[in-house]
Design a protein around this motif. Structure first.
Motif, short mmCIF file in Angstrom:
data_model
loop_
_atom_site.label_atom_id
_atom_site.label_comp_id
_atom_site.label_asym_id
_atom_site.label_seq_id
_atom_site.Cartn_x
_atom_site.Cartn_y
_atom_site.Cartn_z
N TYR A 1 16.86 -9.45 -34.60
CA TYR A 1 17.52 -8.47 -35.47
C TYR A 1 17.96 -7.25 -34.67
O TYR A 1 19.08 -6.78 -34.79
N ALA A 2 17.07 -6.75 -33.81
CA ALA A 2 17.39 -5.59 -32.99
C ALA A 2 18.56 -5.90 -32.06
O ALA A 2 19.44 -5.06 -31.86
N HIS A 3 18.57 -7.10 -31.52
CA HIS A 3 19.64 -7.50 -30.60
C HIS A 3 21.00 -7.46 -31.30
O HIS A 3 21.96 -6.90 -30.79
N PHE A 4 21.08 -8.05 -32.48
CA PHE A 4 22.35 -8.11 -33.19
C PHE A 4 22.71 -6.79 -33.85
O PHE A 4 23.88 -6.54 -34.13
N LYS A 5 21.73 -5.95 -34.09
CA LYS A 5 22.00 -4.63 -34.66
C LYS A 5 22.52 -3.69 -33.57
O LYS A 5 23.13 -2.68 -33.86
N ASP B 1 20.62 -2.18 -31.20
CA ASP B 1 19.70 -1.16 -30.68
C ASP B 1 18.57 -1.78 -29.87
O ASP B 1 17.52 -1.20 -29.72
N ASP B 2 18.84 -2.96 -29.28
CA ASP B 2 17.78 -3.58 -28.49
C ASP B 2 17.68 -2.93 -27.12
O ASP B 2 18.55 -2.17 -26.68
#
Length: 124
Positions: free
Chosen positions: A40-44, A46-47
């Motif tokens: 989720y963080a990757h696609f958002k 903000d990873d």
């Protein structure tokens, strides 16, 4: 209700509770761990840096192997993507092949990714 029917109802309830307490939860098919929040963080967007995220996924994979469960679908594919971003084409290929082995339904897509990676590496 008669006293006898109350006792039968109580006995049936007690038996149901006893049997329910003895049941064990089924073992999960996959060990998701922290993979979903990382994805989720990757696609958002903000990873963390690719290497940092890859390190987290490697920990996830080690935990999965220790628990004798399968990694979730896409874990090896995601690791392949991150390795490709870091210029580790052989490691990326290894993860794609593992994804295809674990999830044969992804074979067509994985084969296309491997062909494209081969074309881009031979063009360089």
């Amino acid at each position: 209700m008669s006293k006898g029917s109350h006792m039968k109802t109580a006995a049936a309830l007690a038996l149901t509770l006893l049997l329910g307490a003895c049941a064990t939860a089924p073992k999960p098919l996959y060990h998701w761990g922290s993979y979903q929040p990382a994805l989720y963080a990757h696609f958002k967007g903000d990873d963390a840096k690719a290497q940092e995220l890859l390190d987290k996924l490697q920990v996830q994979l080690a935990e999965t192997q220790q628990s004798n469960l399968l990694p979730p679908p896409g874990l090896h594919g995601h690791m392949a993507l991150l390795n490709a971003r870091l210029g580790r084409s052989e490691e990326s290929r290894r993860h794609l092949e593992r994804e295809r082995q674990l999830f044969p339904e992804s074979a067509q897509y994985i084969d296309m990714l491997l062909r494209n990676a081969q074309k881009s590496s031979s063009a360089s």
